[in-house]
Design a protein around this motif. Structure first.
Motif, PDB file in Angstrom:
ATOM      1  N   THR A 177      -2.104  -0.333   3.706  1.00  0.00           N
ATOM      2  CA  THR A 177      -2.697   0.766   2.942  1.00  0.00           C
ATOM      3  C   THR A 177      -1.702   1.304   1.922  1.00  0.00           C
ATOM      4  O   THR A 177      -2.083   1.706   0.826  1.00  0.00           O
ATOM      5  N   GLY A 178      -0.419   1.304   2.276  1.00  0.00           N
ATOM      6  CA  GLY A 178       0.600   1.739   1.332  1.00  0.00           C
ATOM      7  C   GLY A 178       0.612   0.875   0.077  1.00  0.00           C
ATOM      8  O   GLY A 178       0.792   1.375  -1.035  1.00  0.00           O
ATOM      9  N   MET A 179       0.407  -0.418   0.245  1.00  0.00           N
ATOM     10  CA  MET A 179       0.349  -1.301  -0.914  1.00  0.00           C
ATOM     11  C   MET A 179      -0.881  -0.979  -1.764  1.00  0.00           C
ATOM     12  O   MET A 179      -0.815  -0.990  -2.994  1.00  0.00           O
ATOM     13  N   LEU A 196      10.649   4.054  -4.875  1.00  0.00           N
ATOM     14  CA  LEU A 196       9.841   4.391  -3.704  1.00  0.00           C
ATOM     15  C   LEU A 196       8.664   3.434  -3.670  1.00  0.00           C
ATOM     16  O   LEU A 196       8.042   3.188  -4.710  1.00  0.00           O
ATOM     17  N   SER A 197       8.381   2.883  -2.515  1.00  0.00           N
ATOM     18  CA  SER A 197       7.235   1.970  -2.419  1.00  0.00           C
ATOM     19  C   SER A 197       5.962   2.763  -2.141  1.00  0.00           C
ATOM     20  O   SER A 197       6.005   3.926  -1.717  1.00  0.00           O
ATOM     21  N   GLY A 198       4.838   2.119  -2.360  1.00  0.00           N
ATOM     22  CA  GLY A 198       3.561   2.736  -2.019  1.00  0.00           C
ATOM     23  C   GLY A 198       3.487   3.054  -0.540  1.00  0.00           C
ATOM     24  O   GLY A 198       2.906   4.076  -0.132  1.00  0.00           O
ATOM     25  N   THR A 199       4.079   2.217   0.271  1.00  0.00           N
ATOM     26  CA  THR A 199       4.095   2.440   1.717  1.00  0.00           C
ATOM     27  C   THR A 199       4.873   3.703   2.054  1.00  0.00           C
ATOM     28  O   THR A 199       4.430   4.517   2.877  1.00  0.00           O
ATOM     29  N   GLU A 200       6.016   3.885   1.425  1.00  0.00           N
ATOM     30  CA  GLU A 200       6.807   5.086   1.680  1.00  0.00           C
ATOM     31  C   GLU A 200       6.057   6.337   1.225  1.00  0.00           C
ATOM     32  O   GLU A 200       6.080   7.364   1.904  1.00  0.00           O
ATOM     33  N   ASN A 221       5.821  -7.664   5.436  1.00  0.00           N
ATOM     34  CA  ASN A 221       6.877  -6.705   5.113  1.00  0.00           C
ATOM     35  C   ASN A 221       6.583  -5.966   3.810  1.00  0.00           C
ATOM     36  O   ASN A 221       5.959  -6.509   2.896  1.00  0.00           O
ATOM     37  N   ASP A 222       7.067  -4.758   3.744  1.00  0.00           N
ATOM     38  CA  ASP A 222       6.909  -3.913   2.567  1.00  0.00           C
ATOM     39  C   ASP A 222       7.979  -4.285   1.537  1.00  0.00           C
ATOM     40  O   ASP A 222       9.011  -3.637   1.432  1.00  0.00           O
ATOM     41  N   THR A 223       7.712  -5.352   0.793  1.00  0.00           N
ATOM     42  CA  THR A 223       8.645  -5.805  -0.235  1.00  0.00           C
ATOM     43  C   THR A 223       7.943  -5.804  -1.586  1.00  0.00           C
ATOM     44  O   THR A 223       6.704  -5.844  -1.658  1.00  0.00           O
ATOM     45  N   LEU A 224       8.717  -5.803  -2.640  1.00  0.00           N
ATOM     46  CA  LEU A 224       8.156  -5.843  -3.987  1.00  0.00           C
ATOM     47  C   LEU A 224       7.399  -7.150  -4.221  1.00  0.00           C
ATOM     48  O   LEU A 224       6.328  -7.148  -4.840  1.00  0.00           O
ATOM     49  N   VAL A 235      -0.271  -8.643  -3.536  1.00  0.00           N
ATOM     50  CA  VAL A 235      -1.440  -7.790  -3.271  1.00  0.00           C
ATOM     51  C   VAL A 235      -1.969  -7.213  -4.574  1.00  0.00           C
ATOM     52  O   VAL A 235      -3.173  -7.224  -4.837  1.00  0.00           O
ATOM     53  N   LYS A 236      -1.075  -6.702  -5.406  1.00  0.00           N
ATOM     54  CA  LYS A 236      -1.466  -6.085  -6.680  1.00  0.00           C
ATOM     55  C   LYS A 236      -2.267  -7.061  -7.538  1.00  0.00           C
ATOM     56  O   LYS A 236      -3.298  -6.683  -8.118  1.00  0.00           O
ATOM     57  N   ASN A 237      -1.826  -8.304  -7.618  1.00  0.00           N
ATOM     58  CA  ASN A 237      -2.543  -9.283  -8.430  1.00  0.00           C
ATOM     59  C   ASN A 237      -3.957  -9.513  -7.918  1.00  0.00           C
ATOM     60  O   ASN A 237      -4.896  -9.621  -8.706  1.00  0.00           O
TER      61      ASN A 237
END
Length: 173
Positions: free
Chosen positions: A64-66, A97-101, A150-153, A159-161
């Motif tokens: 969900t953070g992504m 800051l990531s979307g997850t954070e 994992n919450d990585t770029l 996911v973004k694509n």
């Protein structure tokens, strides 16, 4: 700061349910009779549910953070969300800051009052329908559970694509 935001959000939600606060700006855009806030997802629904043993609870926030990161990147958030999270939005846009954070800072709740009208319309059709979660699982076939992503770029960009593709498709319908 995180605790203060959490307390303010809880108070705001309580006041809304008691009828002491006007609906949010995002909810006013919806039309008559549609003022009920909807929780699209909560991290606790995942880490307190059918969650793989041995993983940190934080992994229940990642998918969900992504999505929230994508929402921010596409400016599909409400004016209210922008007012409360302007510093975090800036940090996200700067890659600090990531979307997850950011999602963790919102206590792992993705709700309708966080999104613009267009953000809500798309989220209802794509996220709430379960298509997002299916896409997310398909994007990471090498993991035994989607909660292991994992919450990585790099993973966020994957996911973004896909979400960009779905959003473009949705807008053309």
């Amino acid at each position: 700061m995180h605790k203060l935001k959490s307390i303010l959000l809880i108070i705001f939600v309580i006041l809304i349910f008691q009828g002491n606060v006007e609906p949010s700006l995002a909810e006013e855009d919806k039309g008559e009779g549609e003022y009920m806030m909807v929780a699209y997802d909560k991290a606790e629904w995942h880490y307190e549910g059918d969650f793989p043993e041995g993983l940190y609870e934080d992994q229940g926030f990642v998918h969900t953070g992504m999505y929230l990161g994508w929402v921010i990147e596409n400016r599909l958030y409400s004016k209210e969300f922008k007012q409360v999270s302007s510093n975090e939005i800036t940090k996200f846009n700067q890659g600090l800051l990531s979307g997850t954070e950011l999602y963790m800072n919102w206590d792992g709740v993705l709700a309708s009052d966080m999104l613009s009208k267009e953000g809500n319309d798309f989220t209802k059709d794509y996220y709430e329908s379960g298509i997002y979660f299916e896409d997310y699982a398909d994007l990471f076939p090498g993991v035994s559970s989607v909660y292991e992503v994992n919450d990585t770029l790099d993973n966020y960009n994957i996911v973004k694509n896909k979400v960009n593709e779905r959003f473009k498709q949705w807008k053309s319908e």
